[in-house]
Motif scaffolding. Structure first.
Motif, PDB file in Angstrom:
ATOM      1  N   ALA A  83       0.839  -1.206   0.000  1.00  0.00           N
ATOM      2  CA  ALA A  83       0.000   0.000   0.000  1.00  0.00           C
ATOM      3  C   ALA A  83       0.871   1.252   0.000  1.00  0.00           C
ATOM      4  CB  ALA A  83      -0.926  -0.008   1.210  1.00  0.00           C
ATOM      5  N   ARG A  84       1.865   1.279   0.872  1.00  0.00           N
ATOM      6  CA  ARG A  84       2.762   2.438   0.944  1.00  0.00           C
ATOM      7  C   ARG A  84       3.488   2.644  -0.382  1.00  0.00           C
ATOM      8  NH1 ARG A  84       7.828   1.498   4.273  1.00  0.00           N
ATOM      9  NH2 ARG A  84       8.195   0.400   2.353  1.00  0.00           N
ATOM     10  N   ASP A  85       4.036   1.575  -0.948  1.00  0.00           N
ATOM     11  CA  ASP A  85       4.785   1.689  -2.193  1.00  0.00           C
ATOM     12  C   ASP A  85       3.896   2.124  -3.360  1.00  0.00           C
ATOM     13  OD1 ASP A  85       6.982   0.929  -0.734  1.00  0.00           O
ATOM     14  OD2 ASP A  85       7.013  -1.137  -1.500  1.00  0.00           O
ATOM     15  N   ALA A  86       2.674   1.598  -3.420  1.00  0.00           N
ATOM     16  CA  ALA A  86       1.758   1.971  -4.503  1.00  0.00           C
ATOM     17  C   ALA A  86       1.435   3.459  -4.444  1.00  0.00           C
ATOM     18  CB  ALA A  86       0.478   1.149  -4.418  1.00  0.00           C
ATOM     19  N   ILE A  87       1.239   3.980  -3.259  1.00  0.00           N
ATOM     20  CA  ILE A  87       0.923   5.406  -3.124  1.00  0.00           C
ATOM     21  C   ILE A  87       2.159   6.251  -3.447  1.00  0.00           C
ATOM     22  CG2 ILE A  87       0.215   7.227  -1.517  1.00  0.00           C
ATOM     23  CD1 ILE A  87      -1.396   4.993  -0.033  1.00  0.00           C
ATOM     24  N   SER A  94      -2.106   9.612 -10.828  1.00  0.00           N
ATOM     25  CA  SER A  94      -2.471   8.289 -10.328  1.00  0.00           C
ATOM     26  C   SER A  94      -2.383   8.162  -8.806  1.00  0.00           C
ATOM     27  CB  SER A  94      -1.591   7.216 -10.980  1.00  0.00           C
ATOM     28  OG  SER A  94      -0.251   7.366 -10.588  1.00  0.00           O
ATOM     29  N   ARG A  95      -1.673   9.059  -8.155  1.00  0.00           N
ATOM     30  CA  ARG A  95      -1.503   8.940  -6.697  1.00  0.00           C
ATOM     31  C   ARG A  95      -2.824   8.967  -5.929  1.00  0.00           C
ATOM     32  NH1 ARG A  95       3.153  11.976  -3.617  1.00  0.00           N
ATOM     33  NH2 ARG A  95       4.262  10.255  -4.556  1.00  0.00           N
ATOM     34  N   PRO A  96      -3.758   9.881  -6.205  1.00  0.00           N
ATOM     35  CA  PRO A  96      -5.024   9.836  -5.452  1.00  0.00           C
ATOM     36  C   PRO A  96      -5.796   8.531  -5.672  1.00  0.00           C
ATOM     37  CG  PRO A  96      -4.812  11.930  -6.583  1.00  0.00           C
ATOM     38  CD  PRO A  96      -3.701  11.067  -7.073  1.00  0.00           C
ATOM     39  N   PHE A  97      -5.737   8.000  -6.896  1.00  0.00           N
ATOM     40  CA  PHE A  97      -6.433   6.742  -7.163  1.00  0.00           C
ATOM     41  C   PHE A  97      -5.776   5.595  -6.400  1.00  0.00           C
ATOM     42  CE2 PHE A  97      -7.370   9.382 -10.899  1.00  0.00           C
ATOM     43  CZ  PHE A  97      -8.754   9.376 -10.826  1.00  0.00           C
ATOM     44  N   ALA A  98      -4.439   5.567  -6.378  1.00  0.00           N
ATOM     45  CA  ALA A  98      -3.721   4.543  -5.609  1.00  0.00           C
ATOM     46  C   ALA A  98      -4.018   4.711  -4.120  1.00  0.00           C
ATOM     47  CB  ALA A  98      -2.218   4.639  -5.873  1.00  0.00           C
ATOM     48  N   PHE A  99      -4.090   5.946  -3.670  1.00  0.00           N
ATOM     49  CA  PHE A  99      -4.389   6.222  -2.268  1.00  0.00           C
ATOM     50  C   PHE A  99      -5.744   5.635  -1.882  1.00  0.00           C
ATOM     51  CE2 PHE A  99      -6.535   9.207   0.675  1.00  0.00           C
ATOM     52  CZ  PHE A  99      -5.800   8.937   1.814  1.00  0.00           C
ATOM     53  N   PHE A 100      -6.780   5.927  -2.667  1.00  0.00           N
ATOM     54  CA  PHE A 100      -8.114   5.439  -2.335  1.00  0.00           C
ATOM     55  C   PHE A 100      -8.237   3.926  -2.537  1.00  0.00           C
ATOM     56  CE2 PHE A 100      -9.243   9.963  -2.997  1.00  0.00           C
ATOM     57  CZ  PHE A 100      -9.756  10.192  -1.737  1.00  0.00           C
ATOM     58  N   ARG A 101      -7.498   3.375  -3.484  1.00  0.00           N
ATOM     59  CA  ARG A 101      -7.543   1.930  -3.726  1.00  0.00           C
ATOM     60  C   ARG A 101      -6.912   1.152  -2.567  1.00  0.00           C
ATOM     61  NH1 ARG A 101      -6.214   1.977  -8.674  1.00  0.00           N
ATOM     62  NH2 ARG A 101      -3.969   2.070  -8.392  1.00  0.00           N
ATOM     63  N   HIS A 102      -5.868   1.704  -1.957  1.00  0.00           N
ATOM     64  CA  HIS A 102      -5.141   1.001  -0.896  1.00  0.00           C
ATOM     65  C   HIS A 102      -5.422   1.572   0.497  1.00  0.00           C
ATOM     66  CE1 HIS A 102      -2.766  -1.344  -3.721  1.00  0.00           C
ATOM     67  NE2 HIS A 102      -2.656  -0.253  -4.436  1.00  0.00           N
ATOM     68  N   THR A 123       3.057  21.567  -6.551  1.00  0.00           N
ATOM     69  CA  THR A 123       2.318  21.320  -7.784  1.00  0.00           C
ATOM     70  C   THR A 123       1.120  20.420  -7.544  1.00  0.00           C
ATOM     71  OG1 THR A 123       4.365  21.544  -9.034  1.00  0.00           O
ATOM     72  CG2 THR A 123       2.536  20.476 -10.152  1.00  0.00           C
ATOM     73  N   ALA A 124       1.315  19.339  -6.812  1.00  0.00           N
ATOM     74  CA  ALA A 124       0.216  18.402  -6.576  1.00  0.00           C
ATOM     75  C   ALA A 124      -0.939  19.079  -5.850  1.00  0.00           C
ATOM     76  CB  ALA A 124       0.713  17.205  -5.776  1.00  0.00           C
ATOM     77  N   GLY A 125      -0.653  19.827  -4.799  1.00  0.00           N
ATOM     78  CA  GLY A 125      -1.706  20.505  -4.056  1.00  0.00           C
ATOM     79  C   GLY A 125      -2.474  21.497  -4.899  1.00  0.00           C
ATOM     80  N   LEU A 126      -1.760  22.251  -5.742  1.00  0.00           N
ATOM     81  CA  LEU A 126      -2.422  23.232  -6.606  1.00  0.00           C
ATOM     82  C   LEU A 126      -3.258  22.550  -7.689  1.00  0.00           C
ATOM     83  CD1 LEU A 126       0.442  25.861  -6.898  1.00  0.00           C
ATOM     84  CD2 LEU A 126      -1.629  25.991  -5.496  1.00  0.00           C
TER      85      LEU A 126
END
Length: 165
Positions: A83-87, A94-102, A123-126
């Protein structure tokens, strides 16, 4: 009266879009704090797994029980690491999708209890804030369109000279 409704519509759209943008901007901060907590769980699960082989209590158990405990502990370590590595390996999109998936709901709940909002300037936050703003505005317009549909029908029926319901 039409001017007032247009202004209220503009205000409603701005409030909904701004709220959605502000909420989405916190996703990056929440993911960072969640990852910190998740990393602690990975370390603790690894420590527990290592202790199994070194503990006197586990050596006294029969082989089948010991294998079951070792298997469960190793599965938890692997699950948390995956889970940690996927995020962490996810990119901006893709990070938010990986976050919610795991997402582990127990860890997320504890993260939420101690969550400290942050003002995103990375950048990500904006990008997440802008995406939330856009999605909030789209959602507002969709809801407004659905709610206004009966009024538009009545107005068009009156304009066509047909009596309304």
């Amino acid at each position: 009266m039409g001017w007032l409704f247009r202004k209220l519509d503009l205000l409603g759209g701005a409030v909904i879009a701004g709220g959605a943008g502000a909420a989405a901007s916190q996703l990056q901060a929440f993911m960072v704090q969640y990852l910190q907590r998740l990393g602690g769980h990975v370390d603790e699960a690894q420590r527990a797994f290592d202790a199994i082989g070194q503990g006197e209590r586990y050596r006294q158990m029969d082989a089948a029980t010991r294998e079951l405990i070792v298997g469960d502990a190793l599965a938890r370590v692997n699950e948390l690491r995956a889970a940690r590595d996927a995020i962490l390996e996810g990119d901006l999109i893709s990070r938010p999708f990986a976050f919610f998936r795991h997402l582990d709901l127990a860890i997320a709940g504890r993260t939420g209890e101690s969550f400290i909002p942050a003002l995103p300037f990375d950048t990500a936050g904006l990008v997440y804030a802008a995406t939330g703003l856009l999605l909030g505005l789209i959602l507002y317009e969709l809801i407004k369109g659905v709610l206004a549909l009966p009024f538009r029908r009545r107005r068009s029926e009156r304009a066509a000279g047909r009596p309304g319901p």
